[in-house]
Design a protein around this motif. Structure first.
Motif, mmCIF file in Angstrom:
data_model
loop_
_atom_site.group_PDB
_atom_site.id
_atom_site.type_symbol
_atom_site.label_atom_id
_atom_site.label_comp_id
_atom_site.label_asym_id
_atom_site.label_seq_id
_atom_site.Cartn_x
_atom_site.Cartn_y
_atom_site.Cartn_z
ATOM 1 N N VAL A 369 0.848 -1.192 0.000
ATOM 2 C CA VAL A 369 0.000 0.000 0.000
ATOM 3 C C VAL A 369 0.885 1.244 0.000
ATOM 4 O O VAL A 369 1.718 1.425 0.887
ATOM 5 C CB VAL A 369 -0.936 0.014 1.221
ATOM 6 N N PHE A 370 0.697 2.100 -0.999
ATOM 7 C CA PHE A 370 1.420 3.372 -1.069
ATOM 8 C C PHE A 370 0.670 4.464 -0.322
ATOM 9 O O PHE A 370 1.249 5.220 0.456
ATOM 10 C CB PHE A 370 1.632 3.786 -2.528
ATOM 11 N N GLU A 371 -0.601 4.585 -0.606
ATOM 12 C CA GLU A 371 -1.440 5.578 0.061
ATOM 13 C C GLU A 371 -2.897 5.177 -0.083
ATOM 14 O O GLU A 371 -3.259 4.378 -0.955
ATOM 15 C CB GLU A 371 -1.209 6.985 -0.498
ATOM 16 N N ALA A 372 -3.733 5.726 0.774
ATOM 17 C CA ALA A 372 -5.170 5.478 0.706
ATOM 18 C C ALA A 372 -5.879 6.686 1.275
ATOM 19 O O ALA A 372 -5.529 7.172 2.349
ATOM 20 C CB ALA A 372 -5.546 4.218 1.497
ATOM 21 N N ASP A 373 -6.841 7.200 0.530
ATOM 22 C CA ASP A 373 -7.603 8.356 1.001
ATOM 23 C C ASP A 373 -8.903 8.452 0.228
ATOM 24 O O ASP A 373 -9.212 7.598 -0.602
ATOM 25 C CB ASP A 373 -6.779 9.653 0.894
ATOM 26 N N ASN A 374 -9.645 9.493 0.478
ATOM 27 C CA ASN A 374 -10.966 9.668 -0.143
ATOM 28 C C ASN A 374 -10.957 10.662 -1.288
ATOM 29 O O ASN A 374 -12.016 11.049 -1.777
ATOM 30 C CB ASN A 374 -11.982 10.127 0.909
ATOM 31 N N ALA A 375 -9.763 11.094 -1.739
ATOM 32 C CA ALA A 375 -9.711 12.178 -2.725
ATOM 33 C C ALA A 375 -9.008 11.795 -4.022
ATOM 34 O O ALA A 375 -8.710 12.671 -4.825
ATOM 35 C CB ALA A 375 -9.028 13.402 -2.115
ATOM 36 N N MET A 376 -8.746 10.518 -4.256
ATOM 37 C CA MET A 376 -8.080 10.126 -5.498
ATOM 38 C C MET A 376 -9.005 10.334 -6.687
ATOM 39 O O MET A 376 -10.204 10.069 -6.613
ATOM 40 C CB MET A 376 -7.649 8.663 -5.428
ATOM 41 N N ILE A 377 -8.426 10.810 -7.782
ATOM 42 C CA ILE A 377 -9.215 11.019 -8.996
ATOM 43 C C ILE A 377 -9.576 9.660 -9.597
ATOM 44 O O ILE A 377 -8.715 8.825 -9.865
ATOM 45 C CB ILE A 377 -8.436 11.855 -10.028
ATOM 46 N N VAL A 378 -10.850 9.458 -9.787
ATOM 47 C CA VAL A 378 -11.394 8.246 -10.401
ATOM 48 C C VAL A 378 -12.321 8.712 -11.503
ATOM 49 O O VAL A 378 -13.284 9.433 -11.240
ATOM 50 C CB VAL A 378 -12.156 7.406 -9.343
ATOM 51 N N HIS A 379 -12.042 8.336 -12.746
ATOM 52 C CA HIS A 379 -12.783 8.952 -13.860
ATOM 53 C C HIS A 379 -12.914 7.989 -15.034
ATOM 54 O O HIS A 379 -12.296 6.924 -15.051
ATOM 55 C CB HIS A 379 -12.068 10.226 -14.319
ATOM 56 N N ALA A 380 -13.711 8.414 -16.011
ATOM 57 C CA ALA A 380 -13.883 7.665 -17.263
ATOM 58 C C ALA A 380 -13.674 8.611 -18.443
ATOM 59 O O ALA A 380 -14.456 8.626 -19.386
ATOM 60 C CB ALA A 380 -15.269 7.037 -17.319
ATOM 61 N N MET A 381 -12.595 9.393 -18.378
ATOM 62 C CA MET A 381 -12.344 10.396 -19.412
ATOM 63 C C MET A 381 -11.459 9.888 -20.547
ATOM 64 O O MET A 381 -11.320 10.557 -21.565
ATOM 65 C CB MET A 381 -11.696 11.638 -18.793
ATOM 66 N N ASP A 382 -10.830 8.728 -20.398
ATOM 67 C CA ASP A 382 -9.910 8.248 -21.424
ATOM 68 C C ASP A 382 -10.633 7.976 -22.736
ATOM 69 O O ASP A 382 -11.792 7.539 -22.763
ATOM 70 C CB ASP A 382 -9.219 6.966 -20.951
ATOM 71 N N ALA A 383 -9.927 8.200 -23.848
ATOM 72 C CA ALA A 383 -10.500 8.011 -25.181
ATOM 73 C C ALA A 383 -10.901 6.552 -25.381
ATOM 74 O O ALA A 383 -10.077 5.651 -25.215
ATOM 75 C CB ALA A 383 -9.499 8.433 -26.245
ATOM 76 N N GLU A 384 -12.156 6.328 -25.761
ATOM 77 C CA GLU A 384 -12.633 4.962 -25.931
ATOM 78 C C GLU A 384 -11.938 4.245 -27.074
ATOM 79 O O GLU A 384 -11.812 3.016 -27.056
ATOM 80 C CB GLU A 384 -14.143 4.958 -26.139
ATOM 81 N N GLU A 385 -11.489 5.000 -28.078
ATOM 82 C CA GLU A 385 -10.810 4.371 -29.207
ATOM 83 C C GLU A 385 -9.516 3.697 -28.759
ATOM 84 O O GLU A 385 -9.162 2.622 -29.244
ATOM 85 C CB GLU A 385 -10.493 5.409 -30.297
ATOM 86 N N MET A 386 -8.799 4.316 -27.812
ATOM 87 C CA MET A 386 -7.536 3.768 -27.343
ATOM 88 C C MET A 386 -7.720 2.852 -26.133
ATOM 89 O O MET A 386 -6.958 1.903 -25.944
ATOM 90 C CB MET A 386 -6.571 4.911 -26.984
ATOM 91 N N TYR A 387 -8.738 3.136 -25.321
ATOM 92 C CA TYR A 387 -8.977 2.377 -24.095
ATOM 93 C C TYR A 387 -10.411 1.832 -24.079
ATOM 94 O O TYR A 387 -11.206 2.169 -23.198
ATOM 95 C CB TYR A 387 -8.760 3.267 -22.873
#
Length: 412
Positions: A369-387
């Protein structure tokens, strides 16, 4: 004129919010025209808090942090409350929820990025900005669930302490109690997880500069600060994020050089763990732990020990993306199953229905475990063509978060 530009130009328009603005920045679109429109609107209508708050977000996304925080403070002085309506195109099977989110002032890493977790959902969000010295409201909007978004930091500890008293015996369910968030500092987390079976998190010490200088001069030994440990060390200033001034220090000579470059007054140190795989590559997971169940958010591969998704070269390597797709597809049956007891113990120790975890596996098979908190960015912004594999994985995260809120609202 785009819809966002039209909204930016309209006096007292609804809040644009973080998610649409960050998506533009993520796609490397020019935010300057939007920022100029928001500033002109705010200057023409000085009481337009939405314009000031959206303008502060644009400034942050453009890297103008100090000015952004000053503008944000002006917005919050005008208005503590901000509403974001539910965005679901079609209603869900049951009634939607109203979520009251307690926010603290600060940059984009100072609060849970709630808008990404609930984008396109049937949850209406009310944001309430509070600070340690602000007047707390006697009445709040009606809501089904309250979520404390304030992240741990030395600056936020007084606010978290005051919120713990404010929310004591709150009449609605509360997700992520402030007294639990307060333990997500690097040393606080380490103390909570130090003896958890299957979890590796090197002992972390908080030092003032004089102690680090004594270590660099040889007057103080590593063992006196971290019993049983020695070089190499990981050193970083308190409050630093995204690898800023984070270095692997192999000797007292390296430490002297580090102190010549970094003028911070307080630091964290911990033993460095070499977590390379047999192929010499480092691999890091970002996990969302939701009601005790782990969900994978991203996976990165790098030849450097300090991995950040954006600098791991995932865009440039089809081989890395193929591995990430495979890891995501097999996550529940492999990684999550291997570390099931560790995740259960972390959930029990931390007591947070929503927790982000950056982690890896040691050569001995433990969860590092490196770190754990409630503020990490979690998103679905990556380009669907590549991901193309990412959106389905992230939809599982978002659905789990929405279900957690529903369980909280029902008292389950």
């Amino acid at each position: 004129m785009t819809d966002l530009m039209r909204q930016a130009c309209t006096p007292h328009a609804p809040l644009i919010g973080l998610a649409p603005l960050m998506r533009l920045a993520f796609l490397q679109q020019d935010l300057a025209p939007l920022g100029e429109a928001l500033l002109a609107r705010a200057q023409a209508h000085a009481d337009d808090a939405h314009a000031w708050l959206d303008f502060s977000t644009v400034l942050q996304l453009k890297g103008q942090r100090e000015l952004a925080l000053a503008v944000q403070a002006q917005a919050i002085e005008l208005q503590q409350w901000y509403s974001l309506p539910a965005q679901a195109a079609q209603p869900g099977p049951g009634p939607g929820l109203t979520l009251l989110v307690v926010m603290g002032p600060g940059d984009l890493m100072s609060n849970t990025p709630i808008e990404f977790l609930l984008e396109q959902s049937d949850v209406a969000i009310d944001l309430l900005y509070l600070s340690a010295d602000s007047v707390f409201p006697e009445e709040v909007p009606e809501h089904d669930v309250l979520l404390v978004a304030v992240a741990e930091s030395d600056a936020n500890q007084p606010l978290l302490a005051r919120l713990a008293a404010f929310l004591f015996e709150w009449p609605r369910p509360v997700v992520n109690l402030p007294e639990h968030i307060a333990h997500t500092s690097r040393d606080g987390l380490c103390a909570r997880l130090q003896d958890v079976p299957g979890v590796a998190m090197p002992r972390t010490a908080r030092l003032v500069r004089a102690q680090l200088e004594a270590l660099a001069s040889g007057e103080l030994q590593v063992d006196a600060l971290l019993p049983g440990d020695d070089f190499p060390l990981i050193v970083r200033p308190l409050g630093s994020h995204a690898g800023h001034d984070l270095e692997r220090i192999a000797s007292v000579a390296d430490l002297r050089g580090y102190l010549q470059k970094v003028d911070a007054e307080r630091f964290y140190i911990a033993r460095f763990v070499d977590y390379r795989n047999m192929d010499g590559q480092f691999r890091k997971y970002r996990i969302a732990l939701i009601d005790g169940r782990p969900y994978i958010c991203h996976f990165a591969v790098s030849s450097h020990w300090m991995i950040h998704y954006l600098n791991a070269g995932m865009d440039e390597s089809a081989v890395k993306r193929e591995e990430e797709a495979r890891i995501m597809a097999q996550f529940d049956e492999q990684f999550a199953r291997r570390h099931a007891q560790a995740f259960q113990a972390i959930d029990a120790r931390m007591g947070m229905p929503y927790l982000g975890i950056d982690c890896a596996e040691t050569r001995d098979g433990e969860l590092l475990v490196f770190e754990a908190d409630n503020a990490m960015i979690v998103h679905a912004m990556d380009a669907e063509e590549m991901y193309p594999y990412k959106r389905p994985a992230m939809q599982k995260v978002f659905a789990a978060f929405r279900a957690m809120l529903a369980r909280a609202a029902s008292g389950a």
